[in-house]
Enzyme design. Structure first.
Site, PDB file in Angstrom:
ATOM      1  CB  THR A  33      -7.366 -29.557   0.494  1.00 10.60           C
ATOM      2  OG1 THR A  33      -8.242 -29.169  -0.563  1.00 10.60           O
ATOM      3  CG2 THR A  33      -6.193 -30.333  -0.075  1.00 10.60           C
ATOM      4  CB  SER A  35      -4.709 -36.580   6.049  1.00  7.70           C
ATOM      5  OG  SER A  35      -4.351 -35.767   7.153  1.00  7.70           O
ATOM      6  N   GLY A  90      -9.699 -29.105   7.620  1.00  4.81           N
ATOM      7  CA  GLY A  90      -8.706 -29.362   8.650  1.00  4.81           C
ATOM      8  C   GLY A  90      -7.862 -28.124   8.908  1.00  4.81           C
ATOM      9  N   GLY A 104      -0.697 -26.578   4.588  1.00  6.42           N
ATOM     10  CA  GLY A 104       0.261 -27.669   4.490  1.00  6.42           C
ATOM     11  C   GLY A 104       0.040 -28.530   3.267  1.00  6.42           C
ATOM     12  N   GLY A 105      -1.210 -28.583   2.811  1.00 11.88           N
ATOM     13  CA  GLY A 105      -1.528 -29.343   1.610  1.00 11.88           C
ATOM     14  C   GLY A 105      -1.430 -28.531   0.330  1.00 11.88           C
ATOM     15  CD  GLU A 111      -7.120 -25.683   2.484  1.00 14.36           C
ATOM     16  OE1 GLU A 111      -7.107 -26.921   2.572  1.00 14.36           O
ATOM     17  OE2 GLU A 111      -6.234 -24.959   2.999  1.00 14.36           O
TER      18      GLU A 111
END
Length: 262
Positions: A33, A35, A90, A104-105, A111
């Site tokens: 998850t 960018s 990421g 951060g997301g 995750e």
């Protein structure tokens, strides 16, 4: 698409594109998850559409699942997959031992579950995510809503005995309301500045009532693919102890870059 991508987005793209080399037809692939992970999903979707790649994707959030379906990737649950060949995701920070801060997301729990249910975890990141010591990026911890303020106070009290430079924390917000994870929990962001002993901190945090999971990924990442804005990529494998350099030609295509909202 209007205009060129920024150097940061180019770095994220080339890292994601290089990481697709870990994926083969027939694999069950964990998809992260954020960018940078969104670039990976787009790249895989293009391979499904144009190259006949056949994979089953296990997303780590509802928004990744939606993107994967939109680009033509078959989406299944982790329970259906049972075990994954590779997870590609990421990171908000990584250090020289490939320990990570993630979350951060807001999807750190899914995750971490998906990453640890994989034969290999590959992190894709731009060069700015590498740090000498973790902690400049706030460390997210997922907490249950019940008694979250008490949990926050206990966490801050515990941080006094930890090897960190800061001890403040804040409840992550979504506008005027607390941010809510896919599991219905809240996130506390710990502003630590520097974490001297990530392994110890991860163990201590997860022993605290009210804390569901923390964003320290210790001994989980196997390889990191670091992208640069000029197309250079560096692949570091912690198990093999190797560092490989490559350069990818950057070609903007309407298919891959049609939607840059992520």
């Amino acid at each position: 698409m209007s205009g060129e991508l920024s150097p940061i987005d180019k770095a994220k793209f080339v890292a994601a594109k290089k990481a697709t080399e870990y994926v083969e037809s027939g694999m069950r692939v964990g998809m992260g998850t954020g960018s940078t992970a969104a670039w990976l999903v787009r790249c895989l979707g293009e391979m499904v559409r144009d190259d006949g790649l056949r994979i089953k994707g296990v997303p780590t959030s509802t928004r990744t699942a939606e993107l994967a379906r939109n680009v033509g990737i078959e989406v299944i649950s982790l329970d259906e997959a049972k075990w994954l060949d590779v997870t590609i995701d990421g990171a908000d920070e990584f250090d020289g031992d490939l320990n990570l801060i993630k979350g951060g997301g807001g999807a750190l729990l899914q995750e971490k579950i998906v990453a640890t249910a994989s034969d290999r975890m590959v992190v894709i990141a731009d060069a700015g995510k590498e740090v000498d010591a973790l902690g400049a990026f706030p460390l997210p911890i997922e907490v249950i809503p019940f008694g979250w303020q008490t949990t926050q106070a206990l966490v801050e009290e515990t941080l006094v005995s930890m090897d960190v430079l800061g001890r403040n924390s804040s409840l992550r917000m979504n506008g005027d309301a607390p941010f809510v994870t896919d599991e219905g929990n809240h996130i506390l962001d710990l502003h630590l500045n520097r974490i001297g002993n990530p392994r110890q901190l991860a163990l201590v945090l997860n022993q605290m009532p009210g804390v569901v999971e923390n964003g320290l990924f210790i001994d989980i990442c196997d390889s990191v693919v670091v992208g640069h804005g000029d197309g250079r990529v560096e692949v570091r494998d912690i198990n093999a102890g190797t560092v490989e350099q490559d350069r990818l030609e950057f070609v903007e295509t309407d298919n891959l870059f049609a939607d840059l909202d992520d």
